[in-house]
Motif scaffolding. Structure first.
Motif, PDB file in Angstrom:
ATOM      1  N   GLU A 157      14.962   7.309  -8.685  1.00  0.00           N
ATOM      2  CA  GLU A 157      15.792   6.766  -7.597  1.00  0.00           C
ATOM      3  C   GLU A 157      15.717   5.238  -7.513  1.00  0.00           C
ATOM      4  OE1 GLU A 157      15.942   8.930  -4.051  1.00  0.00           O
ATOM      5  OE2 GLU A 157      16.781   7.278  -2.888  1.00  0.00           O
ATOM      6  N   PRO A 158      16.881   4.576  -7.475  1.00  0.00           N
ATOM      7  CA  PRO A 158      16.835   3.111  -7.339  1.00  0.00           C
ATOM      8  C   PRO A 158      16.281   2.716  -5.978  1.00  0.00           C
ATOM      9  CG  PRO A 158      19.045   3.885  -7.958  1.00  0.00           C
ATOM     10  CD  PRO A 158      18.261   5.088  -7.548  1.00  0.00           C
ATOM     11  N   LEU A 159      15.512   1.644  -5.965  1.00  0.00           N
ATOM     12  CA  LEU A 159      14.915   1.159  -4.708  1.00  0.00           C
ATOM     13  C   LEU A 159      15.523  -0.191  -4.339  1.00  0.00           C
ATOM     14  CD1 LEU A 159      11.134   1.969  -5.348  1.00  0.00           C
ATOM     15  CD2 LEU A 159      12.893   3.430  -4.346  1.00  0.00           C
ATOM     16  N   ARG A 160      15.930  -0.293  -3.073  1.00  0.00           N
ATOM     17  CA  ARG A 160      16.488  -1.555  -2.580  1.00  0.00           C
ATOM     18  C   ARG A 160      15.378  -2.580  -2.385  1.00  0.00           C
ATOM     19  NH1 ARG A 160      19.679   1.696   0.371  1.00  0.00           N
ATOM     20  NH2 ARG A 160      18.298   1.733   2.180  1.00  0.00           N
ATOM     21  N   ARG A 161      14.338  -2.106  -1.734  1.00  0.00           N
ATOM     22  CA  ARG A 161      13.303  -3.034  -1.312  1.00  0.00           C
ATOM     23  C   ARG A 161      11.970  -2.322  -1.162  1.00  0.00           C
ATOM     24  NH1 ARG A 161      15.783  -6.821   2.301  1.00  0.00           N
ATOM     25  NH2 ARG A 161      16.529  -4.992   3.367  1.00  0.00           N
ATOM     26  N   LEU A 162      10.911  -3.056  -1.357  1.00  0.00           N
ATOM     27  CA  LEU A 162       9.573  -2.533  -1.122  1.00  0.00           C
ATOM     28  C   LEU A 162       8.787  -3.644  -0.450  1.00  0.00           C
ATOM     29  CD1 LEU A 162       8.003  -0.170  -3.489  1.00  0.00           C
ATOM     30  CD2 LEU A 162       6.519  -1.992  -2.778  1.00  0.00           C
ATOM     31  N   ASP A 287      -2.345  -3.009  11.598  1.00  0.00           N
ATOM     32  CA  ASP A 287      -3.258  -4.053  12.071  1.00  0.00           C
ATOM     33  C   ASP A 287      -4.656  -3.895  11.459  1.00  0.00           C
ATOM     34  OD1 ASP A 287      -1.537  -5.567  13.645  1.00  0.00           O
ATOM     35  OD2 ASP A 287      -1.800  -4.276  15.389  1.00  0.00           O
ATOM     36  N   HIS A 288      -5.517  -4.838  11.815  1.00  0.00           N
ATOM     37  CA  HIS A 288      -6.916  -4.866  11.361  1.00  0.00           C
ATOM     38  C   HIS A 288      -6.996  -4.739   9.848  1.00  0.00           C
ATOM     39  CE1 HIS A 288      -7.162  -3.865  15.707  1.00  0.00           C
ATOM     40  NE2 HIS A 288      -8.030  -4.854  15.638  1.00  0.00           N
ATOM     41  N   GLU A 289      -7.886  -3.860   9.323  1.00  0.00           N
ATOM     42  CA  GLU A 289      -8.088  -3.819   7.869  1.00  0.00           C
ATOM     43  C   GLU A 289      -7.118  -2.863   7.176  1.00  0.00           C
ATOM     44  OE1 GLU A 289      -9.848  -2.373  10.166  1.00  0.00           O
ATOM     45  OE2 GLU A 289     -10.958  -0.616   9.448  1.00  0.00           O
ATOM     46  N   PHE A 290      -6.145  -2.342   7.912  1.00  0.00           N
ATOM     47  CA  PHE A 290      -5.250  -1.346   7.317  1.00  0.00           C
ATOM     48  C   PHE A 290      -4.187  -1.985   6.417  1.00  0.00           C
ATOM     49  CE2 PHE A 290      -7.299   1.227  10.367  1.00  0.00           C
ATOM     50  CZ  PHE A 290      -7.252   2.510   9.845  1.00  0.00           C
ATOM     51  N   ASN A 291      -3.680  -1.169   5.519  1.00  0.00           N
ATOM     52  CA  ASN A 291      -2.572  -1.554   4.628  1.00  0.00           C
ATOM     53  C   ASN A 291      -1.369  -0.677   4.945  1.00  0.00           C
ATOM     54  OD1 ASN A 291      -4.160  -2.342   1.392  1.00  0.00           O
ATOM     55  ND2 ASN A 291      -4.522  -3.147   3.413  1.00  0.00           N
ATOM     56  N   GLY A 292      -0.182  -1.137   4.586  1.00  0.00           N
ATOM     57  CA  GLY A 292       1.014  -0.323   4.780  1.00  0.00           C
ATOM     58  C   GLY A 292       2.083  -0.712   3.781  1.00  0.00           C
ATOM     59  N   VAL A 293       2.888   0.258   3.383  1.00  0.00           N
ATOM     60  CA  VAL A 293       3.969  -0.002   2.427  1.00  0.00           C
ATOM     61  C   VAL A 293       5.237   0.688   2.920  1.00  0.00           C
ATOM     62  CG1 VAL A 293       4.757   0.273   0.033  1.00  0.00           C
ATOM     63  CG2 VAL A 293       2.331  -0.057   0.503  1.00  0.00           C
ATOM     64  N   VAL A 294       6.332  -0.074   2.954  1.00  0.00           N
ATOM     65  CA  VAL A 294       7.632   0.489   3.308  1.00  0.00           C
ATOM     66  C   VAL A 294       8.483   0.530   2.037  1.00  0.00           C
ATOM     67  CG1 VAL A 294       9.692   0.255   4.734  1.00  0.00           C
ATOM     68  CG2 VAL A 294       7.474  -0.516   5.621  1.00  0.00           C
ATOM     69  N   ILE A 295       8.960   1.729   1.712  1.00  0.00           N
ATOM     70  CA  ILE A 295       9.817   1.910   0.534  1.00  0.00           C
ATOM     71  C   ILE A 295      11.232   2.157   1.044  1.00  0.00           C
ATOM     72  CG2 ILE A 295      10.286   3.392  -1.476  1.00  0.00           C
ATOM     73  CD1 ILE A 295       7.255   4.179  -1.351  1.00  0.00           C
ATOM     74  N   GLU A 296      12.179   1.347   0.593  1.00  0.00           N
ATOM     75  CA  GLU A 296      13.579   1.567   0.982  1.00  0.00           C
ATOM     76  C   GLU A 296      14.346   2.019  -0.258  1.00  0.00           C
ATOM     77  OE1 GLU A 296      15.239  -1.670   3.484  1.00  0.00           O
ATOM     78  OE2 GLU A 296      13.157  -2.289   3.616  1.00  0.00           O
ATOM     79  N   ALA A 297      14.669   3.311  -0.285  1.00  0.00           N
ATOM     80  CA  ALA A 297      15.299   3.904  -1.461  1.00  0.00           C
ATOM     81  C   ALA A 297      16.793   4.115  -1.202  1.00  0.00           C
ATOM     82  CB  ALA A 297      14.620   5.235  -1.783  1.00  0.00           C
ATOM     83  N   ASP A 298      17.590   4.049  -2.275  1.00  0.00           N
ATOM     84  CA  ASP A 298      19.051   4.137  -2.112  1.00  0.00           C
ATOM     85  C   ASP A 298      19.477   5.435  -1.441  1.00  0.00           C
ATOM     86  OD1 ASP A 298      19.243   1.702  -3.262  1.00  0.00           O
ATOM     87  OD2 ASP A 298      20.470   2.308  -4.970  1.00  0.00           O
ATOM     88  N   PHE A 299      18.880   6.557  -1.799  1.00  0.00           N
ATOM     89  CA  PHE A 299      19.321   7.854  -1.273  1.00  0.00           C
ATOM     90  C   PHE A 299      18.345   8.427  -0.246  1.00  0.00           C
ATOM     91  CE2 PHE A 299      20.954   7.376  -5.620  1.00  0.00           C
ATOM     92  CZ  PHE A 299      22.299   7.271  -5.305  1.00  0.00           C
ATOM     93  N   ALA A 300      17.064   8.259  -0.471  1.00  0.00           N
ATOM     94  CA  ALA A 300      16.067   8.835   0.446  1.00  0.00           C
ATOM     95  C   ALA A 300      15.960   8.044   1.737  1.00  0.00           C
ATOM     96  CB  ALA A 300      14.701   8.888  -0.241  1.00  0.00           C
ATOM     97  N   GLY A 301      16.388   6.774   1.701  1.00  0.00           N
ATOM     98  CA  GLY A 301      16.241   5.927   2.880  1.00  0.00           C
ATOM     99  C   GLY A 301      14.849   5.334   2.958  1.00  0.00           C
ATOM    100  N   GLU A 302      14.423   5.078   4.199  1.00  0.00           N
ATOM    101  CA  GLU A 302      13.158   4.355   4.373  1.00  0.00           C
ATOM    102  C   GLU A 302      11.971   5.303   4.498  1.00  0.00           C
ATOM    103  OE1 GLU A 302      12.980   0.897   7.164  1.00  0.00           O
ATOM    104  OE2 GLU A 302      11.446   2.117   8.139  1.00  0.00           O
ATOM    105  N   GLN A 303      10.884   4.978   3.827  1.00  0.00           N
ATOM    106  CA  GLN A 303       9.635   5.721   3.977  1.00  0.00           C
ATOM    107  C   GLN A 303       8.502   4.743   4.185  1.00  0.00           C
ATOM    108  OE1 GLN A 303       9.004   8.578   0.889  1.00  0.00           O
ATOM    109  NE2 GLN A 303      10.833   9.742   1.459  1.00  0.00           N
ATOM    110  N   PHE A 304       7.482   5.197   4.896  1.00  0.00           N
ATOM    111  CA  PHE A 304       6.393   4.309   5.286  1.00  0.00           C
ATOM    112  C   PHE A 304       5.050   4.980   5.034  1.00  0.00           C
ATOM    113  CE2 PHE A 304       3.833   2.871   9.159  1.00  0.00           C
ATOM    114  CZ  PHE A 304       3.325   1.754   8.512  1.00  0.00           C
TER     115      PHE A 304
END
Ligand code: NAP
Length: 422
Positions: A157-162, A287-304
């Motif tokens: 799947e093509p990804l718009r943004r990460l 926040d604090h020591e946590f990490n997070g990633v947002v994946i914006e996919a062409d068909f699946a939409g946004e995932q976090f």
């Protein structure tokens, strides 16, 4: 010889599950001990640490001295070991060990993002040529399963943004500055006292560590194998309470965000800098020591995805997940490597710059300034990404602090608009 990164990596044939796998562990620091401890607590996982190589004889250890040896190369040539886990803190030696292991067709797990970001094309090529397999989920965001998600699940799947907060140490400092209204130095000391920041914080606070991770994500998300030196990384060493207050006045927080983006022409860009993040973004509450990633996919939409990005147990958990994946015959496919999109740096970036040095403003050569506050010594406007990359060491040297607003545009867009109006 040209590198064909588009050819498939052969999956190692899965071994029968009944036999526990013999693990050769190279490095027994935070991550190595984390893995050891998890396997002690979960013997039914079917992995046993058979040999442990470390560097320093005579060092106090949590296990009896006879468990340790000091020649990691001896593990490489031990065919009774089913898999090698490389978790040392020396990138050059790690590359030598991992590449030699792959040349010998071994299965290897590593957590060494700095080494991987520098040498990924060579390591992929070695896997293409031999039968070795290399997994490295722990290298990006510790326990968050982002590499396998990108490689296996979003492989087609093509990804718009990460976008991601990929460094827990700087995120902890920024969070504490926001909560306590404190300045950078005491927040950093607190992070170090709690074990969230290294004694030498430069790799984390200077955004070198998240840049290595962004390079790895770009390979799996887009098939773009980037040279880390070409990717803009700006850190938070120059931040002050004034900047946090500026962001808060706009209802935003400052986070160090790695942003990978596909442009309309198919090229890809990557930036790792402080950025204004509003409550509409899932990253706002990482926040604090946590990490997070947002994946914006062409068909699946946004995932976090959100989780712990470092520490013995979270990182050991990711190493264990890689061991289990190897046992099932899993290998990264780098499914987008054939696309090999070009890297774009001919862009303009909207920034907030705070500096007391007029020459820094001259050096960056703003193409447009939308806000200027002499008293607070800040400017908001567009500058060429190439200028930021070229002058990043000078910015660091003079303690200039830069935050991206998140706006990007092609170089010359302002000029084109002005010509159109004329
Ligand atoms: N810590 C984390 O939370 C985390 C998270 C993600 C990724 N990583 C990555 O994981 C790797 C290990 O990190 P760490 O925090 O566990 O490091 P660490 O606590 O500093 O431990 C490093 C270990 O490597 C050993 N070592 C160094 N050179 C060696 C050599 N030539 N041969 C054999 N052993 C050698 C050291 O031996 P001695 O004990 O004899 O000194 C030590 O046991 C790094 O690449 C790091 O970037 C760490």
């Amino acid at each position: 010889m040209s590198t064909n990164l588009a050819a498939p990596v052969a999956s190692v044939v899965a071994a029968p599950a009944a036999q526990p796998w013999r693990v050769g562990l190279i490095g027994f620091g935070c991550v190595g001990q984390g893995l050891y401890d998890i396997l002690q607590q979960r013997p039914e996982t079917g992995f046993t640490i058979s040999r442990i190589a470390v560097k320093t004889p005579g060092k106090a250890r949590t296990l009896p001295a006879e468990r340790f040896e000091f020649d990691a190369d001896a593990l490489l040539s031990d065919d009774s070991l089913d898999v090698l886990v490389e978790v040392i803190d020396d990138a050059d030696t790690a590359f030598r060990l991992v590449s030699e292991a792959l040349r010998r067709g071994r299965r290897v797990v590593t957590a060494n993002k700095a080494m991987l970001a520098r040498h990924l094309p060579a390591l992929v090529q070695l896997q293409r040529e031999g039968q070795g397999t290399l997994l490295y989920e722990a290298a990006v965001c510790g326990s968050i399963p982002v590499i396998r998600t990108l490689d296996a699940y979003f492989g087609t799947e093509p990804l718009r943004r990460l976008t991601g907060i990929l460094n827990g140490s700087s995120n902890y400092v920024l969070t504490r500055m926001g909560e306590a209204g404190s300045d950078y130095a005491p927040a950093l000391v607190e992070a170090q006292q709690l074990g969230f920041a290294e004694t030498d914080p430069s790799l984390d606070m200077g955004a070198f560590d998240p840049r290595s991770k962004a390079v790895l994500l770009a390979a799996h998300a887009y098939g773009a194998f980037l040279n880390p030196d070409e990717v803009l990384n700006l850190g938070i060493e120059g931040i002050s309470a004034v900047d946090i207050a500026f962001a808060a006045s706009q209802g935003q927080k400052i986070k160090v965000v790695a942003g990978l983006q596909r442009l309309p022409d198919g090229r890809v860009t990557a930036l790792v800098t402080p950025q204004l993040v509003g409550p509409e973004s899932p990253l706002y509450s990482v926040d604090h020591e946590f990490n997070g990633v947002v994946i914006e996919a062409d068909f699946a939409g946004e995932q976090f995805l959100r989780g712990r990005g470092a520490g013995g147990h979270p990182t050991g958990s990711a190493v264990l997940a890689d061991l289990a994946a190897l046992r099932q015959g899993f290998a990264y496919q780098y499914p987008k490597a054939a696309e090999a999109p070009a890297y774009a740096s001919d862009l303009e970036v909207e920034i907030y710059l705070r500096t007391d040095e007029d020459r820094i403003i001259d050096l960056l050569d703003f193409s447009e300034i939308s806000e200027e506050a002499d008293e607070d010594e800040y400017v908001v406007g567009y500058v060429a990404l190439a200028n930021l990359i070229r002058h990043r060491d000078t910015l660091r040297k003079y303690g200039a602090f830069i935050v991206r607003t998140g706006q990007l545009r092609p170089v010359g867009e302002a000029v084109a608009a002005a010509l159109e109006q004329a």
